[in-house]
Design a protein around this motif. Sequence first.
Motif, PDB file in Angstrom:
ATOM      1  N   HIS A  75       0.852  -1.186   0.000  1.00 19.06           N
ATOM      2  CA  HIS A  75       0.000   0.000   0.000  1.00 19.06           C
ATOM      3  C   HIS A  75       0.889   1.237   0.000  1.00 19.06           C
ATOM      4  N   ASP A  79       6.340   3.837   5.144  1.00 20.01           N
ATOM      5  CA  ASP A  79       7.171   2.782   5.746  1.00 20.01           C
ATOM      6  C   ASP A  79       7.215   1.534   4.852  1.00 20.01           C
ATOM      7  N   HIS A  80       6.428   1.547   3.775  1.00 21.86           N
ATOM      8  CA  HIS A  80       6.418   0.438   2.809  1.00 21.86           C
ATOM      9  C   HIS A  80       6.958   0.852   1.447  1.00 21.86           C
ATOM     10  N   ASP A 165      -0.583  -4.056   5.806  1.00 21.39           N
ATOM     11  CA  ASP A 165      -0.957  -3.480   7.108  1.00 21.39           C
ATOM     12  C   ASP A 165      -2.457  -3.616   7.369  1.00 21.39           C
ATOM     13  N   HIS A 204       3.983  -5.997  10.011  1.00 20.72           N
ATOM     14  CA  HIS A 204       4.397  -5.483  11.323  1.00 20.72           C
ATOM     15  C   HIS A 204       4.072  -6.495  12.427  1.00 20.72           C
TER      16      HIS A 204
HETATM   17 ZN   LIG Z   1       3.164  -0.008   7.870  1.00 24.72          ZN
END
Ligand SMILES: [Zn+2]
Length: 275
Positions: A75, A79-80, A165, A204
Amino acid sequence: MEKYKIVTLPDDEPYRYWKLFDDTYVIHYGEALDIFLLLGEQKALLIDTAYGRGELPNLVEQLREGKELLVVNTHGHYDHTGGNPWFPRVHMHPNAMATADRAFGRIDPTWLANMPYPDYEKIPVDDGYVFDLGGREVEVLWTPAHCNSSLSFIDHKRRLLFSGDEFDAGQANLGAFESVGAFLKNCQRLKSREADFDFIMPNHNGCPIANVYLDDFITAALHVVDGCPDLVSFDGLPGYKQSHGGGVRVQVGNSCINYRPQGVEPKPFKMPEEK
Ligand SMILES: [Zn+2]
């Protein structure tokens, strides 16, 4: 010999990586973020690029065994996607294209300028697409709830579901109440595909996790939608209380969902580094 020159930053965190199968790597950044490298007979698929910090590109270069590399984002959250400019082309859902390059905070300009593909090509992928890695097919499902660009992946060879996520062992962070209904539909759809995977691989809070999480998430979301949420306290989770201001948390079994009840407006979200 390292292929890419790396600019290190004082708050870089270390990578660790391990083989889940002979052809499947988990690449672990810092304390709670995992990305994945799947090797087929001809091609390799990198699922997410984390923040792109530190030795990421050299690590991928070392582990891909010379196979042609495909890159995809679960997505469009940074952080990805932060490491996307290490690669010339990145697949993502069309909804991710507007947000993929939006950092959470200030990015060191020297670090950014060191990445070779600032204008990397964004290739749209949507529900039903299949990555054929050679002897390994990875099916794409659009599962928007946590984020409107969320893709999940079923790796038919290793019988894994990558959930991005959308949910993990710690929680599903869904934001608005309406997203809980979307989340429920997505989980029910994934549950209907359960014959195709043995374990779930979130990005995560640890992986693999058991398929039973899906049952608990479905029950938790059903109860929210039906107006009888299984509320629990944020006590002991101070960071969450702050970042989910106005929100509530429900729990069924091991599955927690954070969301805002109907009529509660979101408070501005602050990332830890912006404190
Ligand atoms: Zn994330």
